[in-house]
Design a protein around this motif. Structure first.
Motif, PDB file in Angstrom:
ATOM      1  N   GLU A  24     -47.956  -7.585   9.348  1.00  0.00           N
ATOM      2  CA  GLU A  24     -47.373  -7.173   7.961  1.00  0.00           C
ATOM      3  C   GLU A  24     -46.072  -7.188   7.485  1.00  0.00           C
ATOM      4  O   GLU A  24     -45.091  -8.104   8.993  1.00  0.00           O
ATOM      5  N   ASP A  25     -45.136  -6.218   7.278  1.00  0.00           N
ATOM      6  CA  ASP A  25     -43.564  -5.793   7.310  1.00  0.00           C
ATOM      7  C   ASP A  25     -43.424  -5.443   8.711  1.00  0.00           C
ATOM      8  O   ASP A  25     -43.686  -4.975   9.311  1.00  0.00           O
ATOM      9  N   ILE A  26     -42.428  -5.823   9.289  1.00  0.00           N
ATOM     10  CA  ILE A  26     -42.055  -6.263  10.712  1.00  0.00           C
ATOM     11  C   ILE A  26     -41.370  -4.830  10.954  1.00  0.00           C
ATOM     12  O   ILE A  26     -41.363  -4.705  11.725  1.00  0.00           O
ATOM     13  N   ARG A  27     -40.600  -4.828  10.198  1.00  0.00           N
ATOM     14  CA  ARG A  27     -39.583  -3.322  10.428  1.00  0.00           C
ATOM     15  C   ARG A  27     -40.780  -2.158  10.644  1.00  0.00           C
ATOM     16  O   ARG A  27     -39.517  -1.934  11.635  1.00  0.00           O
TER      17      ARG A  27
ATOM     18  N   GLY B  75     -39.713 -12.092  11.856  1.00  0.00           N
ATOM     19  CA  GLY B  75     -39.593 -11.126  11.094  1.00  0.00           C
ATOM     20  C   GLY B  75     -37.837 -11.572   9.736  1.00  0.00           C
ATOM     21  O   GLY B  75     -39.071 -11.913   8.580  1.00  0.00           O
TER      22      GLY B  75
ATOM     23  N   GLU C 160     -50.426  -5.072  13.284  1.00  0.00           N
ATOM     24  CA  GLU C 160     -49.276  -4.179  12.584  1.00  0.00           C
ATOM     25  C   GLU C 160     -47.688  -5.413  12.839  1.00  0.00           C
ATOM     26  O   GLU C 160     -48.087  -5.399  11.655  1.00  0.00           O
ATOM     27  N   TRP C 161     -47.731  -6.512  13.522  1.00  0.00           N
ATOM     28  CA  TRP C 161     -46.708  -7.456  13.468  1.00  0.00           C
ATOM     29  C   TRP C 161     -46.708  -8.348  11.785  1.00  0.00           C
ATOM     30  O   TRP C 161     -46.365  -9.006  11.377  1.00  0.00           O
TER      31      TRP C 161
ATOM     32  N   LYS D  68     -35.070 -12.884   1.245  1.00  0.00           N
ATOM     33  CA  LYS D  68     -33.671 -11.857   1.205  1.00  0.00           C
ATOM     34  C   LYS D  68     -33.128 -11.728   2.777  1.00  0.00           C
ATOM     35  O   LYS D  68     -33.561 -11.087   3.455  1.00  0.00           O
TER      36      LYS D  68
ATOM     37  N   ARG E  26     -39.563 -14.595   7.796  1.00  0.00           N
ATOM     38  CA  ARG E  26     -39.701 -14.513   6.676  1.00  0.00           C
ATOM     39  C   ARG E  26     -38.681 -14.379   6.044  1.00  0.00           C
ATOM     40  O   ARG E  26     -38.948 -14.481   5.120  1.00  0.00           O
ATOM     41  N   LEU E  27     -37.876 -13.311   6.080  1.00  0.00           N
ATOM     42  CA  LEU E  27     -37.046 -12.722   4.937  1.00  0.00           C
ATOM     43  C   LEU E  27     -35.781 -13.983   4.702  1.00  0.00           C
ATOM     44  O   LEU E  27     -35.110 -13.510   3.440  1.00  0.00           O
TER      45      LEU E  27
END
Length: 666
Positions: A67-70, A99, A64-65, A107, A102-103
């Motif tokens: 992809e999007d970690i949120r 995460g 899961e990590w 963002k 990455r952003l």
């Protein structure tokens, strides 16, 4: 020919003093201890550690990590709430950090939220009492949690700075998987005011050059540097702060997981500390070392100053230092402070020498400030003056500036620490410092004229200048003077060659030249031949034949003033020694020695480095600690205040009460 070579060597030696400029350079990538552990700079991008992957595998969340970690963090939050453990809390802190990395470019606001979440989780790992029985400080994961806390907090602060949200006494809100978190920004244990903070820089962005020692402390928190600016209504003492002064700050975020003020909302305090005043924090029932960097903010400030330029201007264009500063209506020359004034700390004033500026003291300042005992009891000041003029004129200016500072800082003389001042002077600065403690009587004036001052044909302004220069009282607030590489009997460097050469280069203020010429022309029969009034430059004033040196050695001194001396003595086979007498290449050993010193050492260094040599720094530190030890049980009576004098007297002490120390001070 040898004398000419010695003169040239001396000039080159002096030139080095103001040319080695400490500074700082920008790193291409900020320093980050997590870079290797989390593969932050690899092509594959940031990756979790094997221990975090193991936790994910145990929960069937291994893939899961990527992809999007949120969403993964939201699932993880539910698991942790049902069955909390230190391993799972650590994994959440690490995943939130990854995460955010990455952003942070695409963002930044969302990245700030994830950085904040990483800080909260790593703080819980380190301090949650539920995990105390299992917390192992020898486990690499424990240090990893410290690094996560520090670097996640730094990441969040960087974004806040870019968004101009990092403002003392403000509140910033981030959103975590556990809900919104309101973070209040407060100043702790610092004399700086919220208005002083213009912007922040991060020490991990910079690499020091030019300073030998780098002082830092390891622990929790983010070392930063705050850049100060002037503002309307600032305190009067701000006149002594250099333009764009930068000073160390450490940020520490303290979550309040127990707050019940607003259900569903977390609270935290972002505490900004002065690491010069605070070394440890109490968190729960534990004492935590505060991460700090004391040297990088100093190097950052030095890289933005014009110290080298000021050294050259002060020698060759003295009048330029009398001009107003760009940020306030005060002359460029004068006293400077690198930290807020603290009335309970003893001033140590560093006075530079010829062809130099306060920049020359930065090695010693950096080393002295690393000592907790020195930081706790002393405040270090600097003096900038035009070195092209005769040193007795600079001594008169320093007397005026010290009197003005005392009136501004402590007009009613209620601060006993100001009556324990220590002066440290290098080269010609040692002569200027020593003159602050001497009693002139009319001995210095007799070097100019046998007539009374009021018999001299001069304007009121000119007579006032003569009075300030040649009639003076010792400053009873000065307790010790440390001279380093000082020509107490002049320097053979001042000879016909150097005097002629530098007289062609040094441009003294035209008003001063015109006034001196007018006095000389109007009082031809009243003035002594070859008097001090005819000495035009600092080089001339340092001649071994100058009559001022015997008078200085014979001058009365206050009985409680102690003198210390440091001499530079190069090896006999040094190329400088081959061209000059035994000494530091500029000042001979016989001139550097003084008979009334309570301590005197020699240092194997030339004139440009004697005050930065480790032995000299250790000696100054020893003297300061000795001064503190002697203060225990010693009496201090504050200075009674300045007294006007006519310039025609034999005993200036009869005009005011200057008692020896008699009251206890700690």
């Amino acid at each position: 020919m040898t004398a000419w070579l010695a003169s040239v060597a001396g000039i080159l030696t002096l030139a080095v003093i103001g040319c080695a400029s400490p500074g700082i350079s920008l790193r291409s990538v900020p320093q980050n201890p997590l870079s290797q552990r989390l593969n932050l700079t690899s092509r594959q991008g940031p990756q979790p550690t094997q221990r975090t992957l193991q936790v994910l595998r145990s929960l069937n969340l291994e893939n899961e990590w990527q992809e999007d970690i949120r969403p993964l963090l939201e699932q993880f939050q539910d698991v942790v709430e049902r069955a909390p453990s230190a391993e799972r809390i650590y994994a959440m802190a690490e995943l939130a950090y990854l995460g955010a990395k990455r952003l942070e470019d695409s963002k930044p606001k969302m990245a700030s939220d994830l950085y904040g979440a990483s800080v909260l989780h790593s703080y819980r790992y380190l301090f949650d009492p539920r995990f105390a029985p299992y917390r192992n400080p020898y486990d690499p994961q424990f240090r990893g949690a410290c690094d996560l806390y520090n670097n996640a907090l730094e990441g969040a602060l960087r974004i806040s700075c870019n968004l101009r949200e990092l403002v003392p006494n403000s509140t910033v809100t981030i959103r975590t998987t556990a809900g919104p978190c309101d973070i209040r920004v407060v100043l702790h244990n610092t004399r700086w005011k919220p208005e002083d903070f213009q912007h922040f820089e991060f020490v991990s962005d910079y690499e020091i050059r030019g300073l030998k020692n780098h002082y830092r402390r390891y622990g929790l928190g983010v070392p930063m540097m705050a850049v100060r600016h002037s503002y309307p209504g600032e305190p009067a003492v701000a006149k002594y702060y250099p333009s764009e002064l930068s000073f160390p700050v450490t940020a520490f975020m303290r979550p309040d997981f127990q707050s019940k003020d607003a259900p569903g909302r977390l609270k935290a305090v972002l505490e900004l500390y002065d690491p010069l005043a605070t070394e440890d924090l109490v968190v729960g029932d534990r004492l935590v070392s505060l991460e700090a960097d004391l040297t990088t903010p100093l190097a950052y400030f030095l890289s933005r100053t014009q110290g080298d330029t000021l050294a050259t201007i002060g020698l060759f264009r003295p009048e330029e230092l009398l001009k107003m500063r760009p940020d306030r209506p005060d002359p460029i020359m004068g006293l400077y402070m690198a930290q807020p004034y603290e009335p309970d700390k003893i001033p140590v004033l560093l006075v530079h020498g010829l062809w130099s500026s306060p920049m020359t003291w930065m090695e010693m300042f950096n080393d002295l400030r690393s000592s907790p005992e020195i930081r706790q009891h002393y405040q270090i000041w600097f003096y900038l003056y035009p070195t092209g003029q005769p040193f007795w004129q600079s001594a008169a200016q320093l007397r005026r500036d010290l009197a003005e500072a005392r009136h501004l800082l402590d007009p009613y003389h209620q601060e006993p620490a100001l009556d324990e001042m220590v002066l440290v002077g290098h080269s010609m600065g040692g002569l200027i410092s020593r003159m602050q403690t001497l009693q002139s009587k009319d001995d210095y004036w007799k070097l100019v004229s046998r007539a009374r001052l009021d018999e001299i044909n001069a304007t009121a302004v000119e007579k006032a200048h003569l009075r300030d220069t040649f009639f003076f009282l010792p400053n009873p607030s000065i307790r010790r003077v440390v001279t380093i590489g000082t020509p107490h009997r002049g320097s053979k460097f001042s000879n016909m060659t150097t005097q002629w050469l530098l007289s062609k280069l040094i441009r003294m203020p035209q008003a001063l030249i015109a006034g001196r010429q007018r006095i000389l022309a109007s009082n031809e029969n009243l003035l002594a031949r070859n008097s001090l009034l005819e000495v035009e430059t600092s080089i001339d004033s340092l001649s071994p034949e100058s009559p001022i040196f015997p008078v200085m050695h014979a001058s009365a001194k206050l009985p409680w003033v102690k003198y210390h001396n440091v001499m530079g003595v190069l090896p006999k086979d040094s190329w400088i020694t081959r061209l000059s007498e035994t000494g530091d290449g500029v000042v001979g050993r016989s001139s550097a020695h003084i008979d009334d010193a309570v301590s005197e050492i020699t240092v194997p260094a030339d004139h440009t480095t004697v005050h930065t040599h480790p032995a000299a720094v250790l000696e100054v530190r020893r003297i300061l600690l000795e001064h503190l030890a002697e203060l225990q049980g010693r009496a201090v009576v504050p200075y009674a205040g300045p007294t006007q004098h006519s310039g025609n007297f034999s005993d200036p002490f009869a005009q005011r009460n200057v008692p020896p120390p008699t009251a206890n001070w700690r």
